[in-house]
Structure formats: structure tokens, C-alpha cells
Design a protein around this motif. Structure first.
Motif, PDB file in Angstrom:
ATOM      1  N   ALA A   1       0.866  -1.258   0.186  1.00 32.48           N
ATOM      2  CA  ALA A   1       0.004   0.145   0.030  1.00 32.48           C
ATOM      3  C   ALA A   1       0.758   1.188  -0.027  1.00 32.48           C
ATOM      4  CB  ALA A   1      -0.966  -0.099   1.118  1.00 32.48           C
ATOM      5  N   HIS A   2       0.297   2.344  -0.347  1.00 32.67           N
ATOM      6  CA  HIS A   2       1.102   3.676  -0.561  1.00 32.67           C
ATOM      7  C   HIS A   2       1.484   4.074   0.857  1.00 32.67           C
ATOM      8  CE1 HIS A   2       1.997   7.763  -1.038  1.00 32.67           C
ATOM      9  NE2 HIS A   2       2.414   7.527  -2.377  1.00 32.67           N
ATOM     10  N   SER A   3       2.413   4.946   1.237  1.00 28.67           N
ATOM     11  CA  SER A   3       2.781   5.205   2.530  1.00 28.67           C
ATOM     12  C   SER A   3       1.835   6.296   2.985  1.00 28.67           C
ATOM     13  CB  SER A   3       4.309   5.939   2.335  1.00 28.67           C
ATOM     14  OG  SER A   3       4.170   6.816   1.522  1.00 28.67           O
ATOM     15  N   CYS A   4       1.163   6.740   2.142  1.00 25.35           N
ATOM     16  CA  CYS A   4      -0.205   7.472   2.866  1.00 25.35           C
ATOM     17  C   CYS A   4      -1.308   7.033   3.696  1.00 25.35           C
ATOM     18  CB  CYS A   4      -0.892   8.312   1.689  1.00 25.35           C
ATOM     19  SG  CYS A   4      -2.021   7.374   0.725  1.00 25.35           S
ATOM     20  N   VAL A   5      -1.272   5.509   3.673  1.00 22.46           N
ATOM     21  CA  VAL A   5      -1.938   4.835   4.644  1.00 22.46           C
ATOM     22  C   VAL A   5      -1.183   4.955   6.014  1.00 22.46           C
ATOM     23  CG1 VAL A   5      -3.351   2.491   5.138  1.00 22.46           C
ATOM     24  CG2 VAL A   5      -2.671   3.355   2.620  1.00 22.46           C
TER      25      VAL A   5
ATOM     26  N   ARG B   1      -1.350  -2.528  11.040  1.00 17.04           N
ATOM     27  CA  ARG B   1      -0.907  -3.789  10.819  1.00 17.04           C
ATOM     28  C   ARG B   1      -0.701  -3.621   9.174  1.00 17.04           C
ATOM     29  NH1 ARG B   1      -2.073  -9.682  13.663  1.00 17.04           N
ATOM     30  NH2 ARG B   1      -0.357 -10.803  12.363  1.00 17.04           N
ATOM     31  N   ILE B   2       0.648  -4.046   9.022  1.00 15.06           N
ATOM     32  CA  ILE B   2       0.950  -3.900   7.716  1.00 15.06           C
ATOM     33  C   ILE B   2       1.162  -5.481   7.189  1.00 15.06           C
ATOM     34  CG2 ILE B   2       2.745  -3.374   5.753  1.00 15.06           C
ATOM     35  CD1 ILE B   2       3.092  -0.716   7.554  1.00 15.06           C
ATOM     36  N   LEU B   3       0.234  -5.951   6.169  1.00 16.07           N
ATOM     37  CA  LEU B   3       0.464  -7.246   5.930  1.00 16.07           C
ATOM     38  C   LEU B   3       1.163  -7.491   4.417  1.00 16.07           C
ATOM     39  CD1 LEU B   3      -3.386  -7.550   6.540  1.00 16.07           C
ATOM     40  CD2 LEU B   3      -1.760  -8.110   8.219  1.00 16.07           C
ATOM     41  N   GLN B   4       1.621  -8.792   4.656  1.00 17.74           N
ATOM     42  CA  GLN B   4       2.310  -9.492   3.401  1.00 17.74           C
ATOM     43  C   GLN B   4       1.641  -9.957   2.319  1.00 17.74           C
ATOM     44  OE1 GLN B   4       5.700  -9.348   3.852  1.00 17.74           O
ATOM     45  NE2 GLN B   4       5.903 -10.345   1.530  1.00 17.74           N
TER      46      GLN B   4
ATOM     47  N   LEU C   1      -6.134  -0.748  -5.695  1.00 18.68           N
ATOM     48  CA  LEU C   1      -6.065  -1.392  -6.978  1.00 18.68           C
ATOM     49  C   LEU C   1      -5.106  -0.582  -7.876  1.00 18.68           C
ATOM     50  CD1 LEU C   1      -9.965  -1.835  -7.117  1.00 18.68           C
ATOM     51  CD2 LEU C   1      -8.232  -3.495  -6.700  1.00 18.68           C
ATOM     52  N   GLY C   2      -3.967  -1.296  -8.078  1.00 20.60           N
ATOM     53  CA  GLY C   2      -2.981  -0.651  -8.755  1.00 20.60           C
ATOM     54  C   GLY C   2      -1.920   0.265  -7.915  1.00 20.60           C
ATOM     55  N   THR C   3      -1.010  -0.695  -7.414  1.00 22.91           N
ATOM     56  CA  THR C   3      -0.025  -0.143  -6.438  1.00 22.91           C
ATOM     57  C   THR C   3       1.134   0.556  -7.078  1.00 22.91           C
ATOM     58  OG1 THR C   3       1.311  -2.222  -6.291  1.00 22.91           O
ATOM     59  CG2 THR C   3      -0.466  -2.171  -4.631  1.00 22.91           C
TER      60      THR C   3
ATOM     61  N   SER D   1       0.228  -3.764  -8.728  1.00 24.69           N
ATOM     62  CA  SER D   1      -0.394  -4.827  -8.312  1.00 24.69           C
ATOM     63  C   SER D   1      -1.845  -4.707  -7.669  1.00 24.69           C
ATOM     64  CB  SER D   1       0.430  -5.641  -7.229  1.00 24.69           C
ATOM     65  OG  SER D   1       0.612  -4.839  -6.243  1.00 24.69           O
ATOM     66  N   PHE D   2      -2.600  -5.655  -7.713  1.00 23.16           N
ATOM     67  CA  PHE D   2      -4.120  -5.528  -7.279  1.00 23.16           C
ATOM     68  C   PHE D   2      -4.337  -6.599  -6.129  1.00 23.16           C
ATOM     69  CE2 PHE D   2      -3.618  -3.747 -11.399  1.00 23.16           C
ATOM     70  CZ  PHE D   2      -4.602  -2.743 -11.787  1.00 23.16           C
TER      71      PHE D   2
END
Ligand code: PLP
Length: 488
Positions: free
Chosen positions: A192-196, A208-211, A244-246, A251-252
Motif C-alpha cells: 500500500a502507499h505510504s499515505c496509509v 498492521r502491515i500485511l504481507q 487497486l494498482g499499487t 499490483s491489485f
């Protein structure tokens, strides 16, 4: 400057912009200046007396332009596209000319109403479910123009947080809100973008940042396991941000799987960030990526990335606008008006109070290009990315590192089997550094599947096969020099 002088200077400015655009390829794509270059070129204080406009424009060319990175240059392949088609420039010009500050319906009714209509037009055009549209019979949904995708993600998280705290407070009336806040946990993928992450910092909640899987997609099962684990640890899942579109590899996330997981938690807010890829959803052949959006509570895309519209223009839709506004309402008397219970007041939909007439540029774009014109642009970019991907694949020194679905190709030099991952990364860093230092083309790196890769994005509005071939020639020349040259 009076009106008559503005008439003349305004026309000159349009001429300057047209000449800039049509001679862009004669400039270096990225500047060769060092930090602080401008400080040395400008006076240390503002002028005491008015200066001649011709002198100002001379300084634009001689002092500002040498420090500009030319995002519209045919050899700019970094980040994602920064739209600036002429109708949208004209929209921004008119918005500045009208100069209204449309924070409420009453502050400038056309400003609010055009925005509502444009968001419904766009929502329908990209294929969002009717629940996101404001003007559908009985709908609680609607859209708004935010300044950036970062803001769109932030206000979605703020709304989710407010709803979660309200619910928990109802459940545990005697528990302090600070304690309830400390239990909230949000989720996103590592891609995900760092803005999250920034939104979670601002909201003061855990993230929580997931794999993701091997294709860079967050899977439902991964999310499910994490949410269950966190619940058992006494935490309260409240927000899931999917992409959707990292940014790194386009990637999606697997939205249908994730949606089914989130559906089991009716109070968890599901957000979809399609900042770049949303433009592609104008085309029927890319709409399959939207599967699962029916589970989402909010969705954002930036026409200023992949829809030729000039910055700033990030569209955010929600299925329940009351949850959004109840997180953001403050209501001093001087901002109230007699229609504020029936009309939409966009000041309650974002962080800022003041807002520009941004919907004008979207309206101009949609009317000038039509959906078909924008589809044509998206398709050309996707086709050129495939063309570039094939050039990479044909050269056995390189590998393609992402699934090329839209306009982004991630690639790198393969290196020998004996080299360590760090040596491979370093070689590719060196390649990119050398290329960018030349000022001939401009790209940026990313980590995809923990590998350092070079991102090649099709960016220029009028990109051609020749531009792609020119870029590939530059890349391969530098690669040859690196692999076979005296310094190897
Ligand atoms: N989300 C995604 C997927 C992005 O690619 C980007 C930027 O490229 C952002 C969010 C942040 O965009 P903004 O600069 O509009 O905040």
C-alpha cells in the motif's frame, strides 16, 4: 496589473506554455542543479517596488526553468503520469479567475452542484455501484474532490475512526475515549502507499502491515488471520485499506476475497485506493479489477494521474456520506445558511474549509475528450507499456519484475547466479543512478518482492513507440557500459 495588461499578459502566458510544451524534448528531462541553487540566483528579500513583467518572465526562463523537472517530457518515466491536458489547464485558469471559495452550497452554489454531478458522472463512467452516487434515488452515498489521494485515505480513516469510537462508547459508556482509541487497529498491505501509514499516524491508531502474495496482492486469508489474531489480543479492527494498482508494481489486492472477510465484521470500514488505476476502469476491458468494490465503504482515484486532468483532483466516494460528515462537522454561525439541512456542504467532507472550483476542470475534460477520448489515451499507454515489456523480455540481460497490467513496467538487470541479493540491488542502483544523471530519461526505483527494481512508467500524454524505443536505447547503452565498460 490592470485588466487590459492581464488580457495581454494572459495571452502571452498561453503562448509561453504552448512553446514550452512543444519544445520540451529539447530540454534535459531532469535538472542538474544542487540544493540551494535558487537561493544564490534570487535576491534575499522581496522587491520594495513593482517590477516589470518582462523581467519576471525572463527570470522564469533563466532561473526557474533550470531547476524544473519536466514531468510532461517524452522521456519522463518516473512515478505515475501527472495529467495536464489543455482543457483542464483552462478549467484551473477559469477557477482562479472566478476565484470563489466554495466551502458550502451557499458560498457558491454552482461550485458545489457541479462537483456533485461530476462525481456521479465519473462514478458511473468507471463502474462504481449506485450506492456511491449522490443523485441516485434514496442513496446515502456521494463523492467529493479532495486535494490528493493521501487526503482521501485520511478522511476515510477519520470517518471510520469516528464511527468506531462512537460504537465502542455506546458499548462501554464508562470507558475513556483515549483507551478505546488505543484498541483500534487498521490494516493494509506492505504494497500500500505510504499515505496509509501517514493517515494512521495522524489518526493515532495502530496499523498492521500485511504481507502480500507473490504477485503483490493482499489476500483475504492473510487479512482474516490477522484480524482474528488481533481480536483475540483484545484489539478492535476498524479499517482496511486496499489498493487497486499499487505504486511500486501496479499490483491489485484481491478485493473479492478481502470483501468477504470484511463483511463478517459489519463495523469495519473497507477503503479502496485506486489513485492511478482508476483511470483505466473507464475501459470495459479493465473493469474486472473492480470486482469486490460492492463491499467497499469508500473508493478514491486521482484523475490527475491517469485521466489527463491537472493536479489537484482526487475523487473520493463513500456509500454513507453521513458517516463521513459526522466525523468532520464543525458549525460556527458564520458558515451556516438556510439550505444547510438539504444541500451538500463540502466543508464537512474534508480537512480544509476553503475549496477551489476544481470540478470545472473535470467538466471541461469530460466534455472535450468524452469517455471515448480518455479510453483511447489509457489504451495507448497500456499498449506502450506492453511494447516496452517485450523489449525488456527480448534482452536476456534483463528481467521484468511485475505483472504488466496498465502503464507500468518494473525491470532490472538479472546479474550472475553467484551474486548476492545485495550485489544485484547495487548493480541496478548504479544503472539507475547513471541513467538519471545523464538527464536523458528519468525513472525512479522501487522494491518489488524485496528486490530493487527500476520502474518505467508510460507518462507523457502523447507518448509514441519512438519515445519508448529512445528510452530503451538509453537504458541498454548504459547497461552495456556498466556490464562491459572499463569500470565494471
Ligand atoms: N495511493 C497510490 C496507489 C499512489 O500511487 C499514490 C501516489 O502515487 C498515492 C496514493 C498518493 O497520492 P497523492 O500524491 O495524491 O497523495
Amino acid at each position: 496589473m490592470d485588466t487590459e495588461e492581464f488580457r495581454v499578459r494572459g495571452k502571452e502566458m498561453v503562448d509561453y506554455i504552448c512553446t514550452y510544451m512543444s519544445t520540451l524534448s529539447s530540454r534535459r528531462v531532469s535538472p542538474s542543479v544542487e540544493p540551494g541553487y535558487l537561493r544564490a540566483a534570487l535576491p534575499s528579500e522581496a522587491p520594495e517596488h513593482p517590477e516589470d513583467w518582462d523581467d519576471v518572465m525572463k527570470d522564469v526562463e533563466n532561473k526557474i526553468m533550470p531547476g524544473v523537472t519536466h514531468w510532461q517530457h517524452p522521456q519522463f518515466h518516473a512515478y505515475f503520469p501527472a495529467g495536464n491536458a489543455y482543457p483542464s489547464i483552462l478549467g484551473d485558469m477559469l477557477s482562479a479567475g472566478i476565484g470563489c471559495i466554495g466551502f458550502s452550497w451557499a458560498a457558491s452554489p454552482a461550485c458545489t452542484e457541479l462537483e456533485i454531478i461530476m462525481l456521479d458522472w465519473m462514478g458511473k463512467a468507471i463502474g462504481l455501484p449506485p450506492a456511491f452516487l449522490a443523485l441516485e434515488e434514496g442513496s446515502k452515498g456521494g463523492g467529493v474532490i479532495e486535494g490528493s489521494a493521501s487526503e482521501s485515505v485520511l478522511v476515510s480513516m477519520l470517518a471510520a475512526r469516528a464511527a468506531a469510537i462512537k460504537r465502542l462508547k455506546h458499548q462501554f459508556p464508562t470507558v475513556d475515549e483515549g483507551l478505546l482509541l488505543s484498541k483500534l487497529i487498521a490494516y493494509c498491505s506492505k504494497e500500500a502507499h505510504s499515505c496509509v501509514e501517514k493517515a494512521a499516524m495522524i489518526c493515532f491508531v495502530k496499523l498492521r502491515i500485511l504481507q502480500p502474495d507473490d504477485h503483490g496482492s493482499l489476500r483475504g486469508e492473510t487479512l482474516k488471520e490477522s484480524m482474528e489474531e488481533d481480536e483475540q489480543a483484545g484489539l478492535v479492527p476498524f479499517f482496511v485499506s486496499t489498493t487497486l494498482g499499487t505504486t511500486s508494481g501496479c499490483s491489485f489486492d484481491k478485493l473479492p476475497e478481502i470483501g468477504l472477510v470484511v463483511r463478517k465484521y459489519p463495523s469495519v470500514w473497507l477503503h479502496v485506493d485506486a489513485a492511478y488505476a482508476g483511470g483505466a476502469f473507464l475501459c470495459p476491458e479493465h473493469k474486472y479489477h473492480l470486482a469486490g468494490v460492492e463491499y467497499a465503504d469508500s473508493f478514491n482515484t486521482n484523475p490527475n494521474k491517469f485521466m489527463l486532468t491537472s493536479f489537484d483532483c482526487s475523487l473520493l466516494w463513500v456509500t454513507n456520506r453521513y458517516l463521513l460528515t459526522s466525523a468532520l462537522v464543525v458549525d460556527p454561525l458564520y458558515l451556516q445558511h438556510c439550505y444547510d439541512h438539504t444541500a451538500i456542504d463540502y466543508r464537512h467532507w474534508g480537512v480544509a474549509l476553503s475549496r477551489r472550483f476544481r470540478s470545472l476542470k473535470l467538466w471541461f475534460m469530460l466534455r472535450s475528450y468524452g469517455i471515448s477520448g480518455l479510453q483511447k489515451y489509457v489504451r495507448r499507454h497500456c499498449e506502450l507499456a506492453k511494447y516496452f515489456e517485450n523489449l525488456v523480455k527480448k534482452d536476456e540481460r534483463f528481467e521484468v519484475c511485475n505483472d504488466v497490467k496498465l502503464g507500468l513496467v518494473c525491470f532490472r538487470l538479472i546479474c550472475g547466479p553467484d551474486e548476492t541479493p545485495k550485489q544485484k540491488d547495487d548493480l541496478n542502483k548504479k544503472l539507475l543512478t547513471n541513467i538519471n544523471a545523464s538527464g536523458k530519461i528519468h525513472m525512479v526505483p522501487a522494491y518489488v518482492q524485496d528486490k530493487y527494481v527500476i520502474r518505467f512508467c508510460v507518462v507523457s500524454q502523447h507518448a509514441t513507440r519512438e519515445d519508448i524505443e529512445t528510452a530503451w536505447d538509453v537504458i541498454t547503452d548504459f547497461a552495456t557500459e556498466l556490464l562491459e565498460g572499463p569500470d565494471k
